[in-house]
Write an enzyme that holds these catalytic residues in place. Structure first.
Site, PDB file in Angstrom:
ATOM      1  CG  ASN A   6      -1.973   0.992   1.332  1.00 39.30           C
ATOM      2  OD1 ASN A   6      -1.284   2.449   1.218  1.00 39.30           O
ATOM      3  ND2 ASN A   6      -3.128   0.766   1.774  1.00 39.30           N
ATOM      4  CG  HIS A   9       0.771   5.956   5.015  1.00 37.64           C
ATOM      5  ND1 HIS A   9      -0.184   6.891   5.142  1.00 37.64           N
ATOM      6  CD2 HIS A   9       0.168   4.918   5.619  1.00 37.64           C
ATOM      7  CE1 HIS A   9      -1.140   6.453   5.875  1.00 37.64           C
ATOM      8  NE2 HIS A   9      -1.098   5.067   5.690  1.00 37.64           N
ATOM      9  CG  HIS A  42      -8.326   4.140   1.432  1.00 36.32           C
ATOM     10  ND1 HIS A  42      -8.582   4.068   2.770  1.00 36.32           N
ATOM     11  CD2 HIS A  42      -9.549   4.786   1.079  1.00 36.32           C
ATOM     12  CE1 HIS A  42      -9.578   4.360   3.093  1.00 36.32           C
ATOM     13  NE2 HIS A  42     -10.310   4.795   1.929  1.00 36.32           N
ATOM     14  NE  ARG A  44      -9.217   8.539   4.698  1.00 37.90           N
ATOM     15  CZ  ARG A  44      -9.461   7.495   5.654  1.00 37.90           C
ATOM     16  NH1 ARG A  44      -8.620   6.721   5.659  1.00 37.90           N
ATOM     17  NH2 ARG A  44     -10.451   7.649   6.498  1.00 37.90           N
ATOM     18  NE  ARG A  48      -7.267  11.418   5.802  1.00 36.08           N
ATOM     19  CZ  ARG A  48      -7.788  10.777   6.916  1.00 36.08           C
ATOM     20  NH1 ARG A  48      -7.031   9.910   7.574  1.00 36.08           N
ATOM     21  NH2 ARG A  48      -9.057  11.078   7.238  1.00 36.08           N
ATOM     22  CD  GLU A  69      -7.143  -0.156   0.991  1.00 36.90           C
ATOM     23  OE1 GLU A  69      -6.818   0.919   1.543  1.00 36.90           O
ATOM     24  OE2 GLU A  69      -6.020  -1.150   1.475  1.00 36.90           O
ATOM     25  CB  THR A  99      -5.642   4.515   9.965  1.00 40.59           C
ATOM     26  OG1 THR A  99      -5.418   3.498   8.769  1.00 40.59           O
ATOM     27  CG2 THR A  99      -5.726   3.970  11.214  1.00 40.59           C
ATOM     28  CB  THR A 100      -9.625   2.011   7.312  1.00 43.01           C
ATOM     29  OG1 THR A 100      -9.178   2.704   6.284  1.00 43.01           O
ATOM     30  CG2 THR A 100     -10.930   1.492   7.428  1.00 43.01           C
ATOM     31  CD  GLU A 150      -7.166  -6.039   3.070  1.00 43.91           C
ATOM     32  OE1 GLU A 150      -7.596  -5.816   1.735  1.00 43.91           O
ATOM     33  OE2 GLU A 150      -6.484  -5.523   3.561  1.00 43.91           O
ATOM     34  CG  HIS A 193      -5.530  -1.536   9.226  1.00 43.48           C
ATOM     35  ND1 HIS A 193      -5.295  -1.051  10.464  1.00 43.48           N
ATOM     36  CD2 HIS A 193      -6.223  -0.654   8.507  1.00 43.48           C
ATOM     37  CE1 HIS A 193      -5.623   0.432  10.347  1.00 43.48           C
ATOM     38  NE2 HIS A 193      -6.059   0.358   9.300  1.00 43.48           N
ATOM     39  N   GLY A 194      -2.109  -2.436  10.051  1.00 44.51           N
ATOM     40  CA  GLY A 194      -1.434  -2.528  11.231  1.00 44.51           C
ATOM     41  C   GLY A 194      -0.307  -3.631  11.296  1.00 44.51           C
ATOM     42  CG  HIS A 218       2.304   3.502   8.880  1.00 43.97           C
ATOM     43  ND1 HIS A 218       2.927   3.124  10.084  1.00 43.97           N
ATOM     44  CD2 HIS A 218       2.195   4.911   8.923  1.00 43.97           C
ATOM     45  CE1 HIS A 218       3.338   4.440  10.448  1.00 43.97           C
ATOM     46  NE2 HIS A 218       2.894   5.140   9.792  1.00 43.97           N
TER      47      HIS A 218
END
Ligand code: PXP
Length: 241
Positions: A6, A9, A42, A44, A48, A69, A99-100, A150, A193-194, A218
């Site tokens: 992803n 960032h 993603h 958004r 952002r 996403e 974040t989501t 997911e 995620h994370g 990230h």
């Protein structure tokens, strides 16, 4: 295990100065060269980080699949149908979140989502829902027409990062059970995620055999700032393959 990188960032850093660098497009190409199986981004509502120009360029230039996403809105569907990523992953979105947070509540939106995904599927785009590993959410995803789910690893990641290892392992077991159910229903199963270089090893140990792909952003970008993008992607690949 496949790795979707992803690149959001990279654009977060660019937007800190609203300039042209660093470019998520450049990062996507390097990630591909380093062995990434997919590029994830993603777009958004508030743009952002990445925007539709980044998406269009990435779709045009990379050879590996592109996973968009997005929130299930009319605006985003129009973008998806124009750019035609290989996959659309529907995620919940709140403007004020960092974040989501949490998965899509498919149960409460089942009727809406089953109509919403039709033109996306007709365009030949795979549809995935980003959800908690909850039995009812998985079943509702299948009924609403998802090709894949997911599973949200954020709770696991937070517990692990706080050294609450027993609870983290319980959460991983829940994800594993969810993955097995989703597979039984004929859904493809991804997760993310994370995830970090530290906690991904535990994820792989417990659930690595029931999930096909991880989407990680990230932590890879954070390490890329220090060590370079190619090395960051290769090191993550070495942990999950
Ligand atoms: N998967 C989904 C559906 C996401 O929304 C995100 C965050 O954009 C990720 C994976 C990657 O999360 P992280 O940046 O924490 O690795």
């Amino acid at each position: 295990m496949r790795l979707g990188v992803n690149v959001d960032h990279v654009a977060t850093l660019r937007q800190a100065r609203r300039t042209f660098e660093p470019s998520p497009v450049f990062a996507a190409l390097i990630a591909q060269q380093a062995g990434a199986d997919q590029i994830t981004l993603h777009v958004r509502e508030d743009r952002r980080h990445v925007n539709e120009e980044d998406l269009k360029l990435i779709k045009k230039l990379v050879i590996v699949p592109v996973n968009l996403e997005m929130a299930p809105t009319e605006e985003m569907r129009a973008i998806a149908l124009e750019v035609k990523p290989d996959r659309v992953t529907l995620v919940p979105e709140r403007r004020e979140e960092i974040t989501t947070e949490g998965g899509l509540d498919v149960i409460s939106m089942e009727e809406y989502l089953s109509q919403y995904v039709k033109p996306i599927k007709e365009a030949g785009i795979e549809v995935s829902f980003f959800i908690e590993a909850d039995e009812k959410q998985i079943q509702a995803s299948k009924r609403a027409g998802a090709d894949a789910v997911e599973l949200h690893t954020g709770r696991f990641a937070n517990l692990w990062n706080e050294h609450r290892f027993d609870e983290a392992r319980k959460e991983l077991e829940r994800i594993r059970e969810g993955a097995l159910l989703a597979r039984k229903l004929g859904l493809s199963v991804y997760a993310g995620h994370g995830l970090t270089y530290q906690n991904v090893k535990e994820f792989m140990r417990v659930a690595g055999d029931v999930v096909e792909e991880l989407n990680i952003g990230h932590s890879i970008v954070a390490n890329a700032v220090i060590f370079g993008f190619e090395r960051a992607v290769k090191e993550m690949l070495s942990l999950i393959r």
